[in-house]
Design an enzyme around this catalytic site. Structure first.
Site, PDB file in Angstrom:
ATOM      1  N   HIS A  17      -5.446   8.105   1.803  1.00 30.02           N
ATOM      2  CA  HIS A  17      -6.491   7.376   1.078  1.00 30.02           C
ATOM      3  C   HIS A  17      -7.243   6.453   2.040  1.00 30.02           C
ATOM      4  CE1 HIS A  17      -3.869   3.881   1.165  1.00 30.02           C
ATOM      5  NE2 HIS A  17      -2.931   4.491   0.445  1.00 30.02           N
ATOM      6  N   HIS A  20      -5.272   4.218   4.527  1.00 32.60           N
ATOM      7  CA  HIS A  20      -4.766   4.947   5.703  1.00 32.60           C
ATOM      8  C   HIS A  20      -5.895   5.173   6.707  1.00 32.60           C
ATOM      9  CE1 HIS A  20      -2.032   6.915   2.459  1.00 32.60           C
ATOM     10  NE2 HIS A  20      -1.399   5.877   2.976  1.00 32.60           N
ATOM     11  N   CYS A 125      12.261  -2.700  -7.202  1.00 35.85           N
ATOM     12  CA  CYS A 125      10.950  -2.056  -7.388  1.00 35.85           C
ATOM     13  C   CYS A 125      10.976  -0.723  -6.661  1.00 35.85           C
ATOM     14  CB  CYS A 125       9.828  -2.935  -6.846  1.00 35.85           C
ATOM     15  SG  CYS A 125       8.225  -2.076  -6.836  1.00 35.85           S
ATOM     16  N   CYS A 128       8.042  -0.310  -4.028  1.00 38.54           N
ATOM     17  CA  CYS A 128       8.287  -0.943  -2.718  1.00 38.54           C
ATOM     18  C   CYS A 128       9.576  -0.432  -2.080  1.00 38.54           C
ATOM     19  CB  CYS A 128       8.399  -2.458  -2.873  1.00 38.54           C
ATOM     20  SG  CYS A 128       6.901  -3.275  -3.427  1.00 38.54           S
ATOM     21  N   CYS A 143       6.304  -6.309 -10.320  1.00 42.67           N
ATOM     22  CA  CYS A 143       5.945  -6.392  -8.895  1.00 42.67           C
ATOM     23  C   CYS A 143       4.430  -6.474  -8.791  1.00 42.67           C
ATOM     24  CB  CYS A 143       6.470  -5.154  -8.159  1.00 42.67           C
ATOM     25  SG  CYS A 143       5.846  -5.030  -6.469  1.00 42.67           S
ATOM     26  N   HIS A 146       2.869  -3.225  -7.545  1.00 46.65           N
ATOM     27  CA  HIS A 146       3.009  -2.032  -8.387  1.00 46.65           C
ATOM     28  C   HIS A 146       3.096  -2.455  -9.862  1.00 46.65           C
ATOM     29  CE1 HIS A 146       4.602  -0.873  -4.382  1.00 46.65           C
ATOM     30  NE2 HIS A 146       3.871   0.198  -4.615  1.00 46.65           N
ATOM     31  N   LYS A 296     -10.439  -4.139  -8.202  1.00 52.92           N
ATOM     32  CA  LYS A 296      -9.412  -3.362  -7.513  1.00 52.92           C
ATOM     33  C   LYS A 296      -9.626  -1.877  -7.773  1.00 52.92           C
ATOM     34  CE  LYS A 296      -4.454  -3.081  -6.726  1.00 52.92           C
ATOM     35  NZ  LYS A 296      -3.104  -3.512  -7.082  1.00 52.92           N
ATOM     36  N   LYS A 299      -7.842   4.846 -10.163  1.00 50.33           N
ATOM     37  CA  LYS A 299      -8.292   6.173 -10.595  1.00 50.33           C
ATOM     38  C   LYS A 299      -8.841   6.132 -12.016  1.00 50.33           C
ATOM     39  CE  LYS A 299      -5.334   8.860  -7.531  1.00 50.33           C
ATOM     40  NZ  LYS A 299      -4.116   9.673  -7.405  1.00 50.33           N
TER      41      LYS A 299
END
Length: 506
Positions: A17, A20, A125, A128, A143, A146, A296, A299
């Site tokens: 994504h 990266h 989590c 993580c 978390c 997430h 943020k 999708k």
């Protein structure tokens, strides 16, 4: 002179994504910068193939784990190749040599009585892949990284690394080495993490829950915690424990996102101290990308930026340029396909592509396909030349991660002045009059020589496009170590084919 740059290794439970792409492209820009200065470079990137998330992702697709890992590894390599990321080493944590070195590190720490076995009850989590303290969670008990994934209450026996004996030593290292974490906002954040006594770090997972990982050398019923295994790649890439690793390790710089500051700034240095190894030279930390309006990426909202989609629409250098220009040092930055397209059109096409096309086409048509020989320079010529030298000088010096936006901003500002210069001087009008024809030659020479300097500098940022531009100017060699220099284009040089650098996109 060496420089060893690392990106994090990326989980393969999903496709590559924009995060990266960003870290890897910035690492590549730093590598190209330091190579231009004459350094010997090592850039590592790659994939983290272990852990519960990867194991479950393979199961969901109904694939044998080796086939799944091979597929994802090939996908990441392909994307990095398309991004023009010139990595020297591609990490796969499934490699035997890596696994043996990780086990060796664990055994050496275990032999010092720094690893203890105990029962633990806590909040876990899965995103993580780590246990969380109450203070790590949101008010809703989730978390923060997430929020859509339920944390679990887990009780199990595991092995733990003693962290507290090293906390004061790590704080002293940070105080004694102010460049250890950059920018300063993240150094302060790390010091805050170390302000209170540290709990022991769980460094194992029972095989009953996770099988995909490095087996503990002192207890075969457990595999290594995925972060302990992954962090060690920075050493195993350069052949640690062989002594040849040392000259590279002395110059090691980790590029990381702010979300993984704790593993890199707390766990990793303490692992190294426990193993009796020196710390890396620097952690260069960046913020995150968010959608337009500061929302943020998600999708469900539909504001996710897919690097492959951007490259298919606009080309790789549109993406590289936007990422280099628009990340702020210590706050999140906005990105969307529309914003990338606007920047591509306004800066790359209008300021760089059009400039090359106009000046080179004019020279080819009016001066027998050759670069004209310059005559006497005016104050306007000299002012432009000094502007370009000053704007590109930063690319002839060592660049830190946080410097990249300002260095690219300086170059595009100079490119705007270059366009203003040629509009104002209007060589096509000067050419029509016998008395000013020689002057038109000087204007075209000055413009193209300045553009050459800009494109030599931009080889570090948008290498494919800069390379095409330099081929048009018949520049076959760029000096190393590089610094901006005037009059490196000999008058009378045959100009090459003029390729559209940044075609207009509908």
């Amino acid at each position: 002179m060496k420089s060893y740059i690392t990106t994090p290794i990326y989980y393969v439970n999903g496709s590559p994504h924009i995060g990266h792409a960003f870290t890897s492209i910035m690492a590549d820009i730093l590598k190209r910068n330091r190579q231009a200065l004459g350094y010997e470079l090592m850039l590592s990137t790659g994939v983290d193939e272990h852990g519960q998330k990867n194991q479950e992702a393979a199961q969901e697709l109904g694939m044998p784990i080796e086939d799944y890992l091979d597929m994802r590894c090939a996908e990441f390599r392909d994307v990095f190749d398309k991004l023009d990321v010139t990595y020297d080493y591609f990490v796969r944590t499934s490699r035997d040599g890596h696994k043996e070195a990780v086990a060796g590190m664990e055994q050496s720490i275990f032999d010092k009585d720094l690893i203890v076995k105990k029962n633990y009850t806590g909040t876990y989590c899965k995103g993580c892949e780590e246990f969380k303290k109450e203070s790590d969670l949101t008010e809703d008990g989730q978390c923060p990284l997430h929020p859509t994934m339920q944390v679990e209450q887990t009780e199990e026996t595991n092995y733990f690394l003693k962290m507290e004996p090293f906390r004061e030593r790590l704080l002293k290292h940070i105080a004694d080495n102010p460049d250890f974490v950059q920018p300063v906002a993240f150094r302060n954040e790390l010091k805050q993490m170390l302000a209170e006594p540290l709990e022991d770090l769980c460094i194992s997972r029972p095989k009953a829950r996770v099988t995909l990982g490095v087996e503990l050398p002192f207890d075969t019923e457990f595999v290594t915690y995925v972060w302990f295994d992954a962090l060690a790649n920075y050493l195993t890439n350069i052949d640690w424990p062989d002594e040849s690793y040392a000259p590279w390790w002395e110059e090691c710089e980790h590029l990381i996102g702010k979300d993984i500051l704790k593993p890199h700034g707390v766990y990793w240095p303490i692992m190294l101290m426990a193993a009796g190894l020196p710390l890396p030279k620097k952690l260069s930390v960046h913020s995150h990308w968010v959608g337009a309006g500061g929302v943020k990426m998600s999708k469900s909202i539909g504001n996710v930026v897919d690097p492959i989609e951007v490259m298919d629409k606009l080309g790789v250098d549109a993406l590289r340029w936007y990422l280099a220009r628009h990340m702020r040092a210590d706050s999140d930055s906005q990105i969307s396909v529309e914003l990338i397209a606007q920047t591509y059109e306004a800066e790359l096409n209008n300021k760089l592509g059009n400039m090359l096309s106009r000046a080179a086409k004019f020279a080819r048509s009016k001066f027998d396909g050759k670069l004209p020989v310059k005559g006497e320079l005016t104050a306007e010529d000299e002012a432009l030349r000094q502007t370009v030298l000053k704007a590109t000088a930063g690319m002839g010096e060592w660049i830190d991660l946080a410097d990249i936006p300002a260095r690219t901003q300086a170059i595009i500002t100079a490119a705007a002045e270059l366009n203003e210069y040629i509009d104002k001087q209007a060589p096509w009008s000067l050419f029509k009059n016998e008395d000013t024809r020689e002057r038109s030659k000087t204007v075209v020479y000055v413009a193209l020589d300045c553009l050459r300097i800009v494109m030599e500098a931009l080889q570090q940022v948008i290498p494919a496009s800069a390379g095409k531009a330099l081929a048009t100017l018949n520049v076959t060699e760029v000096a190393r170590p590089w610094k901006p220099e005037l009059d490196r284009l000999p008058g009378g040089t045959e100009l090459g084919d003029i390729q559209p650098l940044f075609p207009r996109v509908q």
